[in-house]
Design a protein around this motif. Structure first.
Motif, mmCIF file in Angstrom:
data_model
loop_
_atom_site.group_PDB
_atom_site.id
_atom_site.type_symbol
_atom_site.label_atom_id
_atom_site.label_comp_id
_atom_site.label_asym_id
_atom_site.label_seq_id
_atom_site.Cartn_x
_atom_site.Cartn_y
_atom_site.Cartn_z
ATOM 1 N N HIS A 289 0.276 30.214 33.779
ATOM 2 C CA HIS A 289 1.284 30.545 32.782
ATOM 3 C C HIS A 289 1.229 29.560 31.611
ATOM 4 C CE1 HIS A 289 5.750 31.037 31.643
ATOM 5 N NE2 HIS A 289 5.106 32.076 31.175
ATOM 6 N N TRP B 208 0.202 30.129 27.503
ATOM 7 C CA TRP B 208 0.901 29.649 26.309
ATOM 8 C C TRP B 208 0.003 28.776 25.440
ATOM 9 C CZ3 TRP B 208 4.911 31.020 23.594
ATOM 10 C CH2 TRP B 208 5.838 31.883 24.181
ATOM 11 N N ASN C 178 -1.184 35.582 31.828
ATOM 12 C CA ASN C 178 0.123 35.913 32.402
ATOM 13 C C ASN C 178 0.013 36.979 33.490
ATOM 14 O OD1 ASN C 178 2.183 34.204 31.332
ATOM 15 N ND2 ASN C 178 1.833 35.158 29.347
ATOM 16 N N ALA D 105 -1.194 35.129 36.476
ATOM 17 C CA ALA D 105 -0.099 34.317 37.015
ATOM 18 C C ALA D 105 0.884 35.199 37.776
ATOM 19 C CB ALA D 105 0.606 33.558 35.892
ATOM 20 N N TRP D 106 1.186 36.367 37.226
ATOM 21 C CA TRP D 106 2.120 37.269 37.900
ATOM 22 C C TRP D 106 1.546 37.737 39.239
ATOM 23 C CZ3 TRP D 106 6.832 38.305 38.606
ATOM 24 C CH2 TRP D 106 7.216 39.447 39.300
ATOM 25 N N GLU E 77 9.965 30.245 38.425
ATOM 26 C CA GLU E 77 8.631 30.568 37.894
ATOM 27 C C GLU E 77 8.432 32.072 37.798
ATOM 28 O OE1 GLU E 77 6.393 28.537 36.454
ATOM 29 O OE2 GLU E 77 7.922 27.014 36.772
ATOM 30 N N ILE F 164 7.441 33.900 34.330
ATOM 31 C CA ILE F 164 6.170 34.590 34.222
ATOM 32 C C ILE F 164 6.368 36.088 33.993
ATOM 33 C CG2 ILE F 164 4.089 35.252 35.515
ATOM 34 C CD1 ILE F 164 4.330 32.404 36.868
ATOM 35 N N ASP G 150 7.102 36.908 30.363
ATOM 36 C CA ASP G 150 5.945 36.860 29.470
ATOM 37 C C ASP G 150 4.884 37.893 29.829
ATOM 38 O OD1 ASP G 150 7.086 34.857 27.980
ATOM 39 O OD2 ASP G 150 6.066 33.240 29.059
ATOM 40 N N ALA G 151 4.805 38.273 31.114
ATOM 41 C CA ALA G 151 3.827 39.273 31.531
ATOM 42 C C ALA G 151 4.332 40.686 31.286
ATOM 43 C CB ALA G 151 3.478 39.086 33.005
#
Length: 184
Positions: free
Chosen positions: A124, A128, A151, A154-155, A174, A178, A181-182
């Motif tokens: 994540h 960024w 992202n 990360a998800w 978290e 995440i 943003d995802a």
């Protein structure tokens, strides 16, 4: 018979000095500074040194004790924030090194609740970093592409870890960050 004052003074000084030296030598060794024993110092330290058993023990202790700091914050959350800051303030060149460390963590501690959370956190933060921290019109198409890819990865990691990691409150922090943003 009386001793002169200077002799009494010298005997007193030498006698006191040797007692003080003996007393100092008998004291147990401690950390140089008290803050070095706090979770927000130990978490990044253990991550950097790849001291996974120590990091796991610290997380277990903080999870069961629910310790809070002077401001009332949970020490587990403060430790997670310190690790996040540590990862975030490293540059792009260190992303691969950190990613490799976290992969080793997962391999060496397959039942760890924390390892996949830290992996997702690193992905994540890399998203960024790839995007940049400016306003959205200043982000390049490549930056947006990398942001979405990192992202999504990360998800996938954080979602797959739910069954083993949701006992830690930081999983939820978290996951929400995440997911936002995802766009899931």
């Amino acid at each position: 018979m009386t001793l002169p004052r200077t002799c009494i003074l010298l005997l007193t000084l030498f006698g006191t000095t040797s007692v003080l030296q003996y007393t100092k030598a008998a004291e147990p060794a401690q950390a140089p500074f008290p803050f070095m024993l706090k979770p927000n110092w130990l978490g990044p330290k253990y991550l950097e040194a790849e001291s996974w058993p120590e990091l796991e023990a610290l997380v277990d202790k903080l999870t069961t004790s629910r310790e809070r700091n002077e401001e009332g914050e949970f020490e587990l959350q403060v430790m997670a924030k310190a690790i996040s800051d540590w990862i975030e303030h490293r540059n792009e060149e260190h992303d691969e090194v950190t990613r490799h460390k976290l992969e080793n963590y997962v391999v060496q501690s397959p039942k760890s609740a924390l390892a996949p959370i830290l992996q997702a956190m690193q992905m994540h933060l890399a998203a960024w970093r790839a995007r940049g921290y400016g306003f959205s019109p200043t982000v390049t198409p490549e930056g947006w592409q990398l942001f979405r890819e990192h992202n999504r990865q990360a998800w996938n990691v954080i979602e797959a870890a739910k069954s083993t990691s949701d006992r830690l409150p930081i999983w939820y922090v978290e996951a929400i960050s995440i997911a936002t943003d995802a766009e899931v």
